[in-house]
Design a protein around this motif. Structure first.
Motif, short mmCIF file in Angstrom:
data_model
loop_
_atom_site.label_atom_id
_atom_site.label_comp_id
_atom_site.label_asym_id
_atom_site.label_seq_id
_atom_site.Cartn_x
_atom_site.Cartn_y
_atom_site.Cartn_z
N ARG A 73 20.94 81.95 -28.03
CA ARG A 73 21.50 81.62 -29.33
C ARG A 73 21.54 82.85 -30.23
N ILE A 74 20.48 83.63 -30.19
CA ILE A 74 20.42 84.85 -31.01
C ILE A 74 21.45 85.86 -30.52
N TYR A 75 21.57 86.03 -29.21
CA TYR A 75 22.54 86.98 -28.66
C TYR A 75 23.96 86.57 -29.00
N LYS A 76 24.21 85.26 -28.99
CA LYS A 76 25.55 84.78 -29.36
C LYS A 76 25.83 85.10 -30.82
N ASN A 77 24.83 84.94 -31.66
CA ASN A 77 24.98 85.28 -33.08
C ASN A 77 25.22 86.77 -33.28
N GLU A 78 24.71 87.58 -32.35
CA GLU A 78 24.85 89.04 -32.44
C GLU A 78 26.05 89.55 -31.63
N ASN A 79 26.82 88.62 -31.07
CA ASN A 79 28.02 88.97 -30.28
C ASN A 79 27.70 89.82 -29.05
N GLN A 80 26.59 89.48 -28.40
CA GLN A 80 26.22 90.17 -27.18
C GLN A 80 26.68 89.36 -25.97
N SER A 81 26.94 90.05 -24.86
CA SER A 81 27.49 89.39 -23.67
C SER A 81 26.43 88.59 -22.93
N GLU A 82 26.89 87.60 -22.16
CA GLU A 82 25.97 86.81 -21.34
C GLU A 82 25.38 87.65 -20.21
N GLU A 83 26.14 88.65 -19.76
CA GLU A 83 25.63 89.52 -18.69
C GLU A 83 24.40 90.29 -19.17
N SER A 84 24.43 90.75 -20.40
CA SER A 84 23.28 91.48 -20.93
C SER A 84 22.08 90.55 -21.12
N LEU A 85 22.36 89.28 -21.40
CA LEU A 85 21.28 88.30 -21.54
C LEU A 85 20.63 88.01 -20.19
N ASP A 86 21.43 87.89 -19.15
CA ASP A 86 20.88 87.66 -17.81
C ASP A 86 19.96 88.80 -17.39
N SER A 87 20.38 90.02 -17.68
CA SER A 87 19.55 91.18 -17.35
C SER A 87 18.26 91.17 -18.16
N LEU A 88 18.36 90.77 -19.42
CA LEU A 88 17.18 90.69 -20.29
C LEU A 88 16.16 89.73 -19.70
N PHE A 89 16.61 88.60 -19.20
CA PHE A 89 15.72 87.60 -18.62
C PHE A 89 14.95 88.18 -17.43
N ILE A 90 15.65 88.90 -16.57
CA ILE A 90 15.01 89.48 -15.39
C ILE A 90 13.98 90.53 -15.79
N TYR A 91 14.34 91.42 -16.70
CA TYR A 91 13.42 92.45 -17.17
C TYR A 91 12.19 91.82 -17.83
N SER A 92 12.42 90.75 -18.60
CA SER A 92 11.33 90.11 -19.32
C SER A 92 10.34 89.46 -18.37
#
Length: 278
Positions: free
Chosen positions: A41-60
């Motif tokens: 939800r935050i990434y969507k508000n910041e206009n970030q891509s879903e691909e970058s979110l998927d990578s964030l999940f793995i790194y986290s």
């Protein structure tokens, strides 16, 4: 006089025949899944891509789990390095016979350090903004995840509180006890829920999210202040060598929390960004 004494003797896992589903592991899964949707939800508000979110999940996931495990070994159980080295990284015990244990012994201080390192690597390889931009946003989800981890500790009857000396408290029957203790895991867990709401409100309803480093600093101050206070109600954990070094004035958890609080205050009130946020 009103008394509240709870006898705690829960199931720790569901036996599925071919696999034991531990509720502690479920709490970690819930923490990561909810964290994913909050950050989405935050990434969507910041206009970030879903691909970058998927990578964030793995790194986290990789960073937090590895850091939490190493943190426990370094800060509380360093003898494991020489006595049963491979059990540090694998969900098995080898010393005294092979046994599946799951990942036991995770330290939040180690997880916090690893989160910062993993976010640095994530930013360098994927997002290419600033590390603080990422940290200001992921800490909202991390605060909520911390609550579920403490609930998992409560289910496992671990990281227990001190005896209350009254009729109030929780009797951890699985530990063979009959006297009530402080449910310190619940104190800490519900306090983290409050921290989450404060961060969530600050991000969505104030301009502080535009002040680089403020939310990250606020997270550090609030979360580790909670940890510092709740430690007074906890039984000391094994390997309190830092506490021994200063005459047991504070325990390991409190000593390790102080630097995080000071760093948080720095980012809230002193830090001035050298670069402009994209």
């Amino acid at each position: 006089m009103f008394a509240l004494e709870i006898v705690w003797d829960p199931l720790k896992y569901l036996d599925l025949g071919f696999f034991k589903l531990h509720f502690y592991s479920v709490m970690w899964i819930v923490a990561f899944v909810l964290g994913f949707f909050i950050t989405k939800r935050i990434y969507k508000n910041e206009n970030q891509s879903e691909e970058s979110l998927d990578s964030l999940f793995i790194y986290s996931v990789l960073g937090i789990m590895l850091g939490a495990r190493l943190g426990h070994v370094i800060f509380y159980q360093p003898d494991l390095i020489t006595e049963d080295f491979f059990s540090i990284f694998l969900p098995f015990k080898f010393k005294g016979g092979f046994e599946f244990t799951g990942f036991q012994g995770l330290a939040s201080h180690g997880a916090a350090i690893a989160m910062i390192i993993s976010m640095y690597l994530y930013n360098k390889k994927v997002l290419k903004k600033t590390v603080l931009w990422i940290l200001d946003r992921v800490v909202v989800a991390v605060a909520l995840g911390a609550m579920f981890v403490r609930f998992g500790n409560f289910i496992n009857s671990e990281i227990i509180g001190k005896y209350t000396g009254t009729d109030f408290g929780v009797v951890f029957k699985q530990l063979g006890e009959t006297a009530p203790r402080h449910p310190s895991q619940l104190y800490e867990g519900f306090a983290y829920l409050v921290v989450f709401f404060i961060l969530f409100y600050t991000y969505w309803k104030t301009k502080k999210s535009e002040q680089q480093g403020f939310l990250f600093g606020l997270f550090l101050v609030l979360l580790w202040s909670v940890r510092f206070v709740v430690e007074y109600y906890k039984e000391p954990q094994s390997g309190e060598y830092l506490s021994d070094a200063i005459g047991n004035v504070l325990n390991n958890g409190q000593i390790l929390s102080i630097p995080f609080i000071l760093i948080g205050l720095y980012f809230m009130f002193i830090y001035k960004p050298k670069t402009k946020i994209d």
